[in-house]
Enzyme design. Structure first.
Site, mmCIF file in Angstrom:
data_model
loop_
_atom_site.group_PDB
_atom_site.id
_atom_site.type_symbol
_atom_site.label_atom_id
_atom_site.label_comp_id
_atom_site.label_asym_id
_atom_site.label_seq_id
_atom_site.Cartn_x
_atom_site.Cartn_y
_atom_site.Cartn_z
ATOM 1 N N TYR A 78 0.842 -1.195 0.000
ATOM 2 C CA TYR A 78 0.000 0.000 0.000
ATOM 3 C C TYR A 78 0.882 1.252 0.000
ATOM 4 C CZ TYR A 78 -4.613 2.132 0.885
ATOM 5 O OH TYR A 78 -5.799 2.805 0.778
ATOM 6 N N LYS A 83 -0.867 -0.960 -4.398
ATOM 7 C CA LYS A 83 -2.113 -0.216 -4.203
ATOM 8 C C LYS A 83 -1.789 1.229 -3.892
ATOM 9 C CE LYS A 83 -6.370 -0.187 -1.464
ATOM 10 N NZ LYS A 83 -7.124 -0.827 -0.369
#
Length: 301
Positions: free
Chosen positions: A131, A156
């Site tokens: 992330y 992400k």
């Protein structure tokens, strides 16, 4: 690996503040039955940072048991590097198919430091999605270095820098030769930016709204797939842009507003743990109207 809209369930609490595992299982089951293409349990929307390791392990197991083998189940992990690795171990033991690696806390790091964090916080036998947000910001070179790690299958983005993200997508795809590398839009209320992300090669996104308005979220996803700009524009006007504006009115609303939506949909959520705060009565009423408007557009209200 993921086929369809990605579901990030909330973590419900009982009246005594303990995790409500039965309601979590029911919440996950409803989402998968509605058509979720993957479940990400105990992540940002699921108040990862508020859960003790033992609670975390039980929550992941409850989600895995509820899903069975219908769709992939990934669990959040993060924080101090050894804590993150312990959570990865717990996730694997609970049956998760992978982890979403969240940023470390209260620290700044170089690209090389972040790459080493990913290496030490994860397991080579458990797939990882990294992330990119908050204090874990990757550049092109560090994103490529992370993508080369055998356990890392995806990236992400929650930073929202589309210029940088487009260059990361190109650099990683030009460098990584193994199985198709996955890119995800991880912005809050991701639907608001998904058309832009899709244009730079990021087809997957996490839908917080799916947790309380699955019919609206799936209608938006299907409209994206079909190129139905008329429906996309209608849902942006009536639901997603008003939801994003409301989310910006309160710190922590990326979680507490979603829990309020779950309750408006008729299911217990149990509020949030500090330092998050509850949605005000005024904002809850506004959310109720936004939900009704979205359901009306898709013919479900």
């Amino acid at each position: 690996m993921f086929n369809g809209l990605l579901f990030f369930p909330v973590t419900p609490y009982q009246g005594d503040g303990q995790v409500d595992l039965a309601e979590l299982a029911a919440h996950v089951t409803r989402g998968v039955d509605a058509g979720a293409g993957g479940v990400f349990v105990a992540c940002g929307t699921g108040e990862f940072s508020a859960l003790e390791p033992e609670e975390y392990a039980r929550a992941v197991r409850a989600a895995v048991d509820a899903v069975g083998d219908r769709v992939p189940v990934f669990a959040g992990a993060g924080g101090p590097v050894r804590t993150a690795r312990r959570l990865a171990d717990l996730a694997l033991a609970a049956g998760a198919g992978g982890i979403l690696l969240l940023p470390p806390y209260l620290t700044e790091a170089s690209g090389a430091g972040l790459v080493e964090y990913v290496r030490q916080a994860t397991r080579e036998d458990l797939p990882v999605i990294v992330y990119n947000r908050a204090n874990a910001r990757f550049a092109e070179d560090s994103a490529v270095a992370v993508a080369r790690l055998p356990q890392v299958i995806g990236f992400k983005d929650g930073a929202g820098d589309l210029d940088l993200m487009s260059r990361i997508v190109r650099a990683v795809r030009d460098d990584v030769e193994n199985a198709p590398f996955l890119f995800f839009n991880g912005m809050p209320t991701a639907e608001v930016t998904q058309r832009a992300y899709r244009a730079i090669g990021v087809p997957l996104y996490s839908s917080a709204a799916f947790a309380f308005a699955p019919r609206v979220a799936l209608a938006y996803y299907d409209a994206l797939e079909a190129g139905d700009t008329e429906l996309l524009d209608a849902l942006d006007r009536s639901f997603y842009h008003p939801l994003a504006r409301l989310r910006s009115k309160g710190n922590g609303y990326a979680v507490s507003l979603i829990k309020a939506g779950v309750e408006l949909a008729g299911y217990p959520a149990g509020g949030v743990r500090p330092p998050l705060t509850e949605v005000t009565a005024e904002h809850r009423a506004e959310l109720s109207q936004i939900l009704k408007a979205g359901l009306h557009v898709v013919g479900a209200g």
